[in-house]
Enzyme design. Structure first.
Site, mmCIF file in Angstrom:
data_model
loop_
_atom_site.group_PDB
_atom_site.id
_atom_site.type_symbol
_atom_site.label_atom_id
_atom_site.label_comp_id
_atom_site.label_asym_id
_atom_site.label_seq_id
_atom_site.Cartn_x
_atom_site.Cartn_y
_atom_site.Cartn_z
ATOM 1 N N LYS A 184 -13.537 -34.245 51.305
ATOM 2 C CA LYS A 184 -14.552 -35.087 51.914
ATOM 3 C C LYS A 184 -13.840 -36.347 52.285
ATOM 4 C CE LYS A 184 -18.954 -36.722 51.787
ATOM 5 N NZ LYS A 184 -20.447 -37.293 51.756
ATOM 6 N N GLU A 190 -5.003 -37.310 44.025
ATOM 7 C CA GLU A 190 -4.231 -35.513 43.975
ATOM 8 C C GLU A 190 -4.167 -35.414 45.177
ATOM 9 O OE1 GLU A 190 -7.237 -37.724 42.623
ATOM 10 O OE2 GLU A 190 -8.202 -36.865 39.940
ATOM 11 N N GLY A 243 -19.910 -34.189 48.386
ATOM 12 C CA GLY A 243 -18.913 -32.678 47.538
ATOM 13 C C GLY A 243 -18.902 -31.778 46.798
ATOM 14 N N ARG A 244 -20.008 -32.066 45.935
ATOM 15 C CA ARG A 244 -20.300 -30.839 45.532
ATOM 16 C C ARG A 244 -21.243 -30.307 45.628
ATOM 17 N NH1 ARG A 244 -21.454 -35.224 43.492
ATOM 18 N NH2 ARG A 244 -24.028 -36.633 42.401
ATOM 19 N N GLU A 329 -22.077 -33.706 37.668
ATOM 20 C CA GLU A 329 -21.969 -35.317 37.884
ATOM 21 C C GLU A 329 -23.123 -35.384 38.281
ATOM 22 O OE1 GLU A 329 -18.240 -35.940 40.660
ATOM 23 O OE2 GLU A 329 -19.246 -34.888 42.335
ATOM 24 N N HIS A 360 -17.343 -13.701 20.364
ATOM 25 C CA HIS A 360 -15.900 -13.334 18.679
ATOM 26 C C HIS A 360 -15.095 -14.990 18.982
ATOM 27 C CE1 HIS A 360 -16.492 -9.212 18.837
ATOM 28 N NE2 HIS A 360 -16.850 -9.239 20.228
ATOM 29 N N LYS A 470 -10.945 -44.311 38.138
ATOM 30 C CA LYS A 470 -10.143 -44.961 39.448
ATOM 31 C C LYS A 470 -8.843 -45.738 39.956
ATOM 32 C CE LYS A 470 -12.703 -40.963 41.798
ATOM 33 N NZ LYS A 470 -13.082 -40.400 43.596
HETATM 34 O O1 F6P Z 1 -13.906 -38.133 41.724
HETATM 35 C C1 F6P Z 1 -14.858 -37.833 42.330
HETATM 36 C C2 F6P Z 1 -14.969 -36.919 43.287
HETATM 37 O O2 F6P Z 1 -15.597 -37.390 44.400
HETATM 38 C C3 F6P Z 1 -15.983 -35.815 43.775
HETATM 39 O O3 F6P Z 1 -17.635 -35.924 43.681
HETATM 40 C C4 F6P Z 1 -15.295 -34.978 44.617
HETATM 41 O O4 F6P Z 1 -15.903 -33.289 45.048
HETATM 42 C C5 F6P Z 1 -14.258 -35.101 44.053
HETATM 43 O O5 F6P Z 1 -13.526 -35.972 44.075
HETATM 44 C C6 F6P Z 1 -13.511 -34.855 45.264
HETATM 45 O O6 F6P Z 1 -13.097 -35.821 46.203
HETATM 46 P P1 F6P Z 1 -12.903 -35.741 47.819
HETATM 47 O O7 F6P Z 1 -13.498 -33.977 48.670
HETATM 48 O O8 F6P Z 1 -13.370 -36.893 48.780
HETATM 49 O O9 F6P Z 1 -11.721 -35.073 47.866
#
Ligand code: F6P
Length: 500
Positions: A184, A190, A243-244, A329, A360, A470
């Protein structure tokens, strides 16, 4: 005005088996059928009295008004000053937001048509790089619905651990891979590092123009352009889609590509059916609302700290991970929308797994442990595999037996062999696992999160809690003289060297 939470605290209920006797209409009253899904809340302690108390609370918290504000594109995400318009992606929202979402979907579709017409050469593999909300939805849906599909081989890579990307590219041919970068913000560290490494792998694998084989899914097109991606291959979505909650936007691109456009449309339509149900059904006949009442009862009145979700279906094995982000979240907060301490427990810790495996492993604690854990069972009537139906029969029998056993319990002379019973569960039974049903199921969970937030007075649409970690990672990375505690300093020195 008296706080309606006081009524919820005072409302009477009984042991589950007694409730079935004293409330004869219970199964019908607490069972809801919608969009090919049966929600059965009857094995929870939601009594008639509790239900009325929660209704009063919902009224006092103006749930109906909050719901209207959500669907009409008002700024419900108050801390970030924006709307939460995931429903507009499925046609349910402010007309201008719906029109904008349709425009973005049309771009997605045109690009998919171009890929299928081999405008990028023959594509066999989709390498989707993203994390959190930019990965969990596509991963869940492609795993659930793409099992029989031979359209593309797909990998969703999220972890910055190089082992994750290495495993995926080890299976793929760079010459026939489409690289999808989903973020987003297009700044998530990462994702950016994984994307760079994937591009290098393509280049080293002989792809003449690796950037020409990248599709970006983002609400920050400028960042993607700066990264080096051509505008024609950027699929934007609105900043107001969280995002979620973004699976329905261009973040769903790999789903539409891997499963076909029609499946993606069915997914949206299934979610729209749940949107309409949430908007229009009376509160006591409304699946997300009843589910949230149950959540609040166990978290706030019975002090349950967790909720367990067990998918009795291999296809849904990634659902618990998807829900962990969506629920924790969103509602893992301690302050209200006015910045005051919330004063009661918010999101439970959501955990779970698949049945029958979990029986189990962890069910011992659910049946006899000291924690109260409300359980959610999810199963489907129709199987997908070609093996004998007895597999599916056994799967469902086990699912139903667990809910019955948790509720009924059993006395024995030997305390070690006794089951206290009266342990609550909800069962969500899907007619089948298909795009429309999963769309409705996910939308149900989204709205349930929203109702919980309204009852608590918190904002489910921000996530400032993830920022500090972060920032500290950046400080360590930049070696910028930040005064770390002795433990952290020692760890950095041992693993990364004094000057890292
Ligand atoms: O660090 C949390 C977050 O901002 C989430 O809310 C989001 O889904 C994820 O990181 C990834 O963010 P982006 O889509 O901006 O890479």
């Amino acid at each position: 005005m008296k706080d309606a939470w006081a009524d919820v605290e005072k409302a009477e209920t009984q042991p589950l088996t007694a409730l079935f006797k004293s409330e004869p209409g219970r199964l019908a009253r607490l069972g809801i059928e919608e969009a090919g899904i049966r929600f059965d809340f009857s094995k929870t302690h939601l009594s008639d009295g509790l239900l009325s108390a929660f209704e009063r609370l919902a009224e006092q918290r103006d749930l109906a008004g909050a719901r209207d504000a959500l669907f009409s594109g008002k700024q419900v995400n108050v801390t970030e000053g924006r709307a939460a318009e995931h429903s507009a992606e499925r046609g349910q929202g402010a007309p201008e937001s719906v029109a904008r979402a349709r425009g973005f979907h049309a771009r997605m579709r045109a690009l998919i048509d171009a890929i299928e017409a081999e405008a990028f050469g023959p594509i066999r593999h989709i390498l989707h790089i993203g994390i959190g909300g930019s990965a969990l939805g596509p991963d869940f849906l492609i795993d659930a619905l793409g099992r029989d599909s031979d359209r593309y081989e797909t990998a969703v890579v999220s972890n910055v651990d190089g082992a994750a990307l290495e495993e995926a590219i080890g299976r793929f041919d760079p010459m026939t891979t489409l690289l999808v970068i989903a973020s987003k913000t297009f700044t998530t560290s990462e994702t950016m590092l994984n994307a760079q490494s994937a591009l290098l792998w393509m280049e080293q694998g002989g792809v003449a123009d690796p950037y020409g084989r990248v599709i970006a899914l983002t609400a920050s097109p400028d960042q993607a352009i700066e990264f080096g991606i051509d505008e024609t291959r950027i699929l934007p979505f609105a900043e107001t889609v969280g995002g979620r909650y973004s699976l329905w936007s261009s973040i769903g691109f790999p789903v539409a590509l891997a499963l076909g456009w029609q499946a993606f449309e069915e997914l949206l339509e299934g979610a729209a059916t749940m949107d309409r149900h949430f908007r229009l059904a009376p509160l006591t006949d409304n699946a997300p609302v009843l589910a949230a009442f149950v959540d609040r009862y166990y978290a706030n009145i019975r002090a349950a700290q967790t909720r367990a979700v067990f998918a009795y279906d291999e296809r849904l094995r990634l659902l618990p991970s998807y829900l962990q982000q969506l629920e924790m979240e969103s509602n893992g907060k301690s302050v209200t929308v006015d910045g005051e301490p919330v004063g009661r427990a918010t999101s439970p810790i959501v955990w779970g797994g698949v049945g029958t495996d979990a029986q189990h492993a962890v069910f011992q604690l659910l049946h006899q442990g000291t924690h109260l854990v409300p359980v959610e069972f999810i199963a489907a009537i129709e199987p997908e595999h070609d093996l004998a139906f007895d597999h599916h029969r056994q799967l469902l029998i086990n699912c139903f037996a667990q809910g019955a056993a948790l509720m009924a319990g059993k006395e024995a002379d030997d305390p070690a062999r006794s089951y206290p019973g009266d342990r609550p569960s909800t069962t969500i039974l899907l007619d089948r696992v298909d795009p429309a049903t999963l769309g409705a199921l996910i939308a149900f969970y989204e709205h349930r999160v929203f109702v919980n937030a309204v009852l608590l007075g918190i904002n489910p649409f921000d996530q400032f809690g993830v920022e500090l970690g972060k920032q500290i990672a950046k400080a360590i990375d930049g070696d910028d003289g930040f005064d770390f505690d002795p433990s952290t300093k020692a760890l950095i020195e041992r693993a990364l060297g004094a000057a890292n």
